[in-house]
Design a protein around this motif. Structure first.
Motif, mmCIF file in Angstrom:
data_model
loop_
_atom_site.group_PDB
_atom_site.id
_atom_site.type_symbol
_atom_site.label_atom_id
_atom_site.label_comp_id
_atom_site.label_asym_id
_atom_site.label_seq_id
_atom_site.Cartn_x
_atom_site.Cartn_y
_atom_site.Cartn_z
ATOM 1 N N SER A 1 61.246 -114.961 32.312
ATOM 2 C CA SER A 1 61.620 -113.623 32.025
ATOM 3 C C SER A 1 62.871 -113.095 32.833
ATOM 4 N N ARG A 2 62.770 -113.486 33.918
ATOM 5 C CA ARG A 2 63.910 -113.157 34.985
ATOM 6 C C ARG A 2 65.371 -113.686 34.482
ATOM 7 N N GLY A 3 65.032 -115.077 33.959
ATOM 8 C CA GLY A 3 66.212 -115.577 33.457
ATOM 9 C C GLY A 3 66.908 -115.167 32.326
ATOM 10 N N ARG B 1 69.701 -99.753 43.624
ATOM 11 C CA ARG B 1 68.857 -99.551 42.768
ATOM 12 C C ARG B 1 69.297 -98.906 41.113
ATOM 13 N N LEU B 2 70.429 -98.760 40.982
ATOM 14 C CA LEU B 2 71.076 -98.353 40.008
ATOM 15 C C LEU B 2 70.620 -99.344 38.778
ATOM 16 N N GLN B 3 70.143 -99.160 37.610
ATOM 17 C CA GLN B 3 69.552 -99.861 36.868
ATOM 18 C C GLN B 3 69.600 -99.477 35.272
ATOM 19 N N PRO B 4 69.437 -100.341 34.395
ATOM 20 C CA PRO B 4 69.242 -100.017 32.865
ATOM 21 C C PRO B 4 67.702 -99.754 32.746
ATOM 22 N N VAL B 5 67.207 -98.990 31.622
ATOM 23 C CA VAL B 5 65.891 -98.971 31.174
ATOM 24 C C VAL B 5 65.310 -100.279 30.727
ATOM 25 N N VAL B 6 64.315 -101.085 31.156
ATOM 26 C CA VAL B 6 63.944 -102.351 30.833
ATOM 27 C C VAL B 6 62.585 -102.317 30.583
ATOM 28 N N LYS B 7 62.283 -102.927 29.432
ATOM 29 C CA LYS B 7 60.620 -103.177 29.061
ATOM 30 C C LYS B 7 60.430 -104.679 29.118
ATOM 31 N N ASN C 1 67.839 -101.232 27.460
ATOM 32 C CA ASN C 1 68.334 -100.184 26.924
ATOM 33 C C ASN C 1 69.610 -99.878 27.820
ATOM 34 N N TRP C 2 70.822 -100.189 27.848
ATOM 35 C CA TRP C 2 71.888 -100.041 28.712
ATOM 36 C C TRP C 2 72.417 -98.719 28.498
ATOM 37 N N SER C 3 72.209 -97.928 27.617
ATOM 38 C CA SER C 3 72.939 -96.554 27.163
ATOM 39 C C SER C 3 73.361 -95.802 28.282
ATOM 40 N N PRO D 1 65.931 -93.979 39.287
ATOM 41 C CA PRO D 1 67.452 -94.527 39.282
ATOM 42 C C PRO D 1 67.560 -94.973 37.716
ATOM 43 N N MET D 2 66.589 -95.593 37.073
ATOM 44 C CA MET D 2 66.861 -95.937 35.756
ATOM 45 C C MET D 2 67.035 -94.936 34.794
ATOM 46 N N ARG D 3 66.717 -93.551 35.054
ATOM 47 C CA ARG D 3 66.785 -92.380 34.032
ATOM 48 C C ARG D 3 68.204 -91.548 34.342
ATOM 49 N N LEU D 4 68.850 -92.045 35.237
ATOM 50 C CA LEU D 4 69.985 -91.210 35.551
ATOM 51 C C LEU D 4 70.972 -91.207 34.356
ATOM 52 N N GLY D 5 71.570 -90.075 33.893
ATOM 53 C CA GLY D 5 72.217 -90.161 32.819
ATOM 54 C C GLY D 5 73.502 -88.855 33.130
#
Length: 284
Positions: A266-268, A209-215, A225-227, A174-178
């Motif tokens: 980290s969650r906060g 589960r739609l989500q941005p890319v997070v490190k 990365n919200w792009s 889901p985080m790779r959808l574009g």
């Protein structure tokens, strides 16, 4: 229901009210669906208590399957067999099963109030109308505003999408959808159609589960990365993909996979960044 031995081509025809009735309903204002039975868990005390029915039924007519209507004419050979609803190649004609049809009518807001008459006809290729059912349409003197003052929301779990559309979601992260990426075209088209269908009925759906890319670098705030995520959801939150241009009135802040396994700090920090990101967008 035509007899199973009859092999003629049957169709339903919706005859809209005549123009001299002060109402103009073009055939494209009729949305037609076949009502199909779906498995339902009714072996619960709440079901028996609220309905007064026994709990031994396992299917109920709950799914609306869109049916193509060509200028108000519905080809009955395209309907599914209600006894085999999950099989796209099953057919109603010759099955011996009755078919149920649901019709939505989009009334123009300028329509004057009153009672209007039209008809639904059963036709075949050998004769004209075999039978006709008169229908009376009552138009009341109020119009629902485009703006939603009450937001009804629902969550579509990603596992449900994978189960029902395995060819479109099973291998997708889901985080790779574009948008604009050909490998995700059918996946995003399905998401768009689900959101559009809900919005047309004044509902809002979110996807779990739609989500941005997070490190998550050690000892540092999460890097988000919200792009791709913004490009995906922007048409829904701006209303660009809807006929009435009314955006969704509610959207959950996305949480990454395994979010609860990270430390509270980290969650906060992630939630603070996400809230700040959404507050700065021009489509919220």
């Amino acid at each position: 229901m035509p007899p199973s031995s009859d092999r003629r081509a049957f169709s339903l025809r919706i005859r809209p009210p005549a123009r001299d009735e002060q109402i103009s309903l073009d055939p494209d204002r009729f949305r037609v669906y076949q009502i199909l039975p779906m498995p339902v868990d009714v072996n619960r005390a709440g079901y028996v208590r609220h309905t007064g029915l026994s709990g031994d039924r396992t299917t109920m007519p709950r799914a609306l399957l869109p049916v193509t209507a060509d200028r108000g004419i519905i080809n009955l050979s395209s309907l599914r067999n209600p006894a085999d609803p999950l099989n796209p190649s099953s057919r109603f004609l010759g099955s011996g099963q009755p078919a149920m049809i649901w019709v939505d009518i989009r009334i123009p807001p300028e329509t004057p109030p009153g009672d209007f008459r039209f008809a639904v006809e059963l036709n075949d290729t050998r004769t004209s109308a075999i039978s006709s059912v008169p229908v009376r349409l009552t138009v009341h003197d109020f119009v629902l505003p485009d703006e939603r003052h009450l937001v009804l929301c629902g969550l579509i779990d990603w596992s449900a999408l994978t189960r029902n559309f395995p060819d479109r979601f099973e291998s997708v992260r889901p985080m790779r959808l574009g948008r604009g990426l050909p490998e995700f075209a059918r996946t995003i088209d399905t998401l768009d159609k689900l959101v559009l269908l809900a919005q047309e009925h004044r509902l809002v759906v979110n996807f779990s589960r739609l989500q941005p890319v997070v490190k998550w670098p050690a000892g540092k705030p999460p890097e988000i990365n919200w792009s791709a995520y913004d490009q995906l959801v922007a048409p829904w939150l701006r209303g660009e993909g809807f006929a009435d241009k009314v955006p969704l009135g509610f959207w959950l802040i996305p949480t990454p996979d395994f979010f609860n396994t990270y430390d509270p700090q980290s969650r906060g920090e992630y939630l603070e960044q996400a809230a700040a990101h959404f507050s700065q967008l021009d489509w919220m």
